[in-house]
Enzyme design. Structure first.
Site, PDB file in Angstrom:
ATOM      1  N   ASN A  39      13.728   4.070   4.161  1.00  0.00           N
ATOM      2  CA  ASN A  39      12.858   3.030   4.728  1.00  0.00           C
ATOM      3  C   ASN A  39      11.720   3.703   5.473  1.00  0.00           C
ATOM      4  O   ASN A  39      11.870   4.807   5.985  1.00  0.00           O
ATOM      5  CB  ASN A  39      13.668   2.157   5.695  1.00  0.00           C
ATOM      6  CG  ASN A  39      12.823   1.035   6.288  1.00  0.00           C
ATOM      7  OD1 ASN A  39      12.006   0.430   5.583  1.00  0.00           O
ATOM      8  ND2 ASN A  39      12.992   0.772   7.570  1.00  0.00           N
ATOM      9  N   TYR A  71      -2.658   5.165   7.326  1.00  0.00           N
ATOM     10  CA  TYR A  71      -3.189   6.409   6.736  1.00  0.00           C
ATOM     11  C   TYR A  71      -2.099   7.471   6.741  1.00  0.00           C
ATOM     12  O   TYR A  71      -1.893   8.191   5.765  1.00  0.00           O
ATOM     13  CB  TYR A  71      -4.382   6.957   7.545  1.00  0.00           C
ATOM     14  CG  TYR A  71      -5.641   6.119   7.533  1.00  0.00           C
ATOM     15  CD1 TYR A  71      -5.967   5.308   6.454  1.00  0.00           C
ATOM     16  CD2 TYR A  71      -6.526   6.166   8.616  1.00  0.00           C
ATOM     17  CE1 TYR A  71      -7.129   4.549   6.469  1.00  0.00           C
ATOM     18  CE2 TYR A  71      -7.694   5.422   8.631  1.00  0.00           C
ATOM     19  CZ  TYR A  71      -7.980   4.606   7.557  1.00  0.00           C
ATOM     20  OH  TYR A  71      -9.125   3.861   7.565  1.00  0.00           O
ATOM     21  N   ALA A  72      -1.422   7.560   7.885  1.00  0.00           N
ATOM     22  CA  ALA A  72      -0.372   8.575   8.024  1.00  0.00           C
ATOM     23  C   ALA A  72       0.815   8.257   7.110  1.00  0.00           C
ATOM     24  O   ALA A  72       1.377   9.152   6.467  1.00  0.00           O
ATOM     25  CB  ALA A  72       0.068   8.661   9.478  1.00  0.00           C
ATOM     26  N   MET A 112      10.479  -6.768   4.287  1.00  0.00           N
ATOM     27  CA  MET A 112      10.730  -7.400   5.588  1.00  0.00           C
ATOM     28  C   MET A 112      11.949  -8.308   5.531  1.00  0.00           C
ATOM     29  O   MET A 112      11.876  -9.498   5.831  1.00  0.00           O
ATOM     30  CB  MET A 112       9.496  -8.175   6.048  1.00  0.00           C
ATOM     31  CG  MET A 112       8.241  -7.326   6.087  1.00  0.00           C
ATOM     32  SD  MET A 112       8.439  -5.775   6.994  1.00  0.00           S
ATOM     33  CE  MET A 112       7.893  -6.298   8.597  1.00  0.00           C
ATOM     34  N   ARG A 113      13.027  -7.739   5.088  1.00  0.00           N
ATOM     35  CA  ARG A 113      14.224  -8.555   4.990  1.00  0.00           C
ATOM     36  C   ARG A 113      15.420  -7.698   5.391  1.00  0.00           C
ATOM     37  O   ARG A 113      15.569  -6.567   4.921  1.00  0.00           O
ATOM     38  CB  ARG A 113      14.367  -9.037   3.544  1.00  0.00           C
ATOM     39  CG  ARG A 113      15.560  -9.891   3.355  1.00  0.00           C
ATOM     40  CD  ARG A 113      15.433 -10.894   2.258  1.00  0.00           C
ATOM     41  NE  ARG A 113      16.727 -11.538   2.117  1.00  0.00           N
ATOM     42  CZ  ARG A 113      17.139 -12.534   2.867  1.00  0.00           C
ATOM     43  NH1 ARG A 113      16.359 -13.047   3.788  1.00  0.00           N
ATOM     44  NH2 ARG A 113      18.353 -13.045   2.700  1.00  0.00           N
ATOM     45  N   SER A 150       0.833  -1.207   0.000  1.00  0.00           N
ATOM     46  CA  SER A 150       0.000   0.000   0.000  1.00  0.00           C
ATOM     47  C   SER A 150       0.868   1.259   0.000  1.00  0.00           C
ATOM     48  O   SER A 150       0.496   2.269  -0.600  1.00  0.00           O
ATOM     49  CB  SER A 150      -0.982  -0.005   1.175  1.00  0.00           C
ATOM     50  OG  SER A 150      -0.305   0.170   2.388  1.00  0.00           O
ATOM     51  N   HIS A 179       9.125   2.997   8.712  1.00  0.00           N
ATOM     52  CA  HIS A 179       8.927   2.119   9.878  1.00  0.00           C
ATOM     53  C   HIS A 179       7.697   2.616  10.648  1.00  0.00           C
ATOM     54  O   HIS A 179       7.555   3.822  10.867  1.00  0.00           O
ATOM     55  CB  HIS A 179      10.172   2.139  10.762  1.00  0.00           C
ATOM     56  CG  HIS A 179      10.047   1.206  11.922  1.00  0.00           C
ATOM     57  ND1 HIS A 179      10.175  -0.163  11.791  1.00  0.00           N
ATOM     58  CD2 HIS A 179       9.753   1.437  13.224  1.00  0.00           C
ATOM     59  CE1 HIS A 179       9.983  -0.731  12.969  1.00  0.00           C
ATOM     60  NE2 HIS A 179       9.724   0.215  13.852  1.00  0.00           N
ATOM     61  N   ASP A 184      16.580  -0.219  11.390  1.00  0.00           N
ATOM     62  CA  ASP A 184      15.662   0.875  11.762  1.00  0.00           C
ATOM     63  C   ASP A 184      16.393   2.045  12.415  1.00  0.00           C
ATOM     64  O   ASP A 184      15.925   2.641  13.398  1.00  0.00           O
ATOM     65  CB  ASP A 184      14.547   0.358  12.693  1.00  0.00           C
ATOM     66  CG  ASP A 184      13.675  -0.676  12.003  1.00  0.00           C
ATOM     67  OD1 ASP A 184      13.585  -0.642  10.760  1.00  0.00           O
ATOM     68  OD2 ASP A 184      13.107  -1.538  12.707  1.00  0.00           O
ATOM     69  N   LEU A 202      19.048  -6.261   5.397  1.00  0.00           N
ATOM     70  CA  LEU A 202      19.920  -6.014   4.244  1.00  0.00           C
ATOM     71  C   LEU A 202      21.377  -6.282   4.624  1.00  0.00           C
ATOM     72  O   LEU A 202      21.791  -6.024   5.752  1.00  0.00           O
ATOM     73  CB  LEU A 202      19.773  -4.567   3.793  1.00  0.00           C
ATOM     74  CG  LEU A 202      18.360  -4.186   3.347  1.00  0.00           C
ATOM     75  CD1 LEU A 202      18.223  -2.678   3.257  1.00  0.00           C
ATOM     76  CD2 LEU A 202      18.036  -4.842   2.009  1.00  0.00           C
TER      77      LEU A 202
END
Ligand code: GAR
Length: 315
Positions: free
Chosen positions: A112, A177-178, A95-96, A18, A114, A150, A98
């Site tokens: 990225n 939504y955000a 979802m991996r 999405s 998060h 992250d 790196l």
């Protein structure tokens, strides 16, 4: 001024996609959007987002990572992205973890998203962690990807309130939504700022980190890169002579090579002031240089300045 080429973004997904869709639709809605989505890739051939991208006529690729070493798999992803001419990567629910090689290669060009207000709640099961911690608010973060999970400089955050009775599922919906508002905006700002000196220096550092035994220090007020036990092989200069130029000054084999490069492309190459008549060439870093060429010139400069035992190394 010629119109600046759009950044060519490759989106990596593992699921619904999405956020990928939000990035895509935002880019199509605004003719002045500074990026375009040129490819969508996944480590899961069944990721639903791949179908969506294909339906929107975006090229896709998928490779299963099962049974592969991390760096080996990431090299395949890099090859796919480069074959599509990607300049920037947007991780969107990829979802991996790196490999260090991948992160270094794309340093300063990979973002990225998060689903928390980083640095809070890194890793998985974010929304449950937010509820367990009794947070009154949560949100999402876009950051530059660095080797730490992250982590990396934060480019933007959106905050949302946690409501009584929220579950991980209800929170996930509102956080998304955000996310869909935040990501296109931050990505557009980020790629527009690609000519900023800080972004260019990050990219240069990323290339230099791939060369063995390098270090840097300030020399004449410029970040200067040298080979340990050897000599300086590159300087990063920004507005050094109040000329507004952001460039890399590189050791070359001699006057002839410098002259040849300048003749080939006088807009890109120049003879640096105060660097003596021979052996150095300046490369302007703004307006989309050929970074493959810069990488090759940096490697050659490194070799010219490395002690013999290192210069022999195959790189
Ligand atoms: C997004 O909410 C994103 O923040 C999260 O995965 C979701 C992907 O949804 N990412 C992470 O958890 C990364 N650690 P999408 O496939 O619908 O964009």
């Amino acid at each position: 001024m010629p119109e600046r080429a759009k950044a060519r973004v490759g989106v990596l997904i593992s699921g619904r996609g999405s956020n990928m869709a939000a990035l895509l639709y935002a880019s199509r809605l605004d003719p002045a959007c500074p990026y375009e989505i040129v490819v969508v890739g996944s480590n899961d051939p069944d990721a639903a987002g791949l179908k969506l991208a294909a339906a929107e006529a975006i090229p896709t690729f998928a490779h299963s990572h099962k049974g592969m070493k991390r760096a080996e798999f990431d090299a395949i992803i890099t090859r796919e992205l480069e074959a599509a001419g990607v300049t920037h990567i947007a991780l969107a629910g990829y979802m991996r973890l790196l490999s260090a090689e991948f992160v270094t290669h794309w340093q300063g060009r990979c973002l990225n998203i998060h689903p928390s207000l980083l640095p809070k709640h890194k890793g998985l099961h974010t929304h449950q962690a937010v509820l367990d911690a009794g947070e009154a608010e949560t949100g999402c973060t876009i950051h530059i990807v660095t080797p730490e999970l992250d982590d990396g400089p934060i480019l933007g955050q959106a905050r949302i309130a946690v409501l009584p009775g929220d579950t991980p599922e209800t929170l996930a919906v509102r956080v998304q939504y955000a996310e869909h508002q935040l990501y296109p905006r931050v990505l557009a700002d980020f790629v527009s700022a690609a000519d900023r000196p800080e972004a260019l220096l990050t990219r240069v550092r990323g290339l230099i980190q791939n060369l063995p035994a390098t270090a840097d220090k300030l020399s004449h007020g410029m970040p200067a890169f040298f080979v340990e036990g050897g000599k300086f092989f590159a300087y990063f200069t920004h507005d050094h002579h109040h000329d507004g130029v952001t460039a890399l000054l590189l050791k070359v084999s001699g006057q002839d090579e410098a002259a040849m490069l300048i003749e080939q492309d006088p807009e890109r190459f120049f003879r640096p002031k105060y660097f003596g008549p021979a052996g150095w060439v300046g490369v302007v870093l703004t307006d989309g240089p050929d970074w493959g060429m810069i990488e090759a010139l940096l490697t050659a400069a490194w070799r010219l300045c490395a002690p013999k035992r290192l210069a022999m190394l195959p790189i």
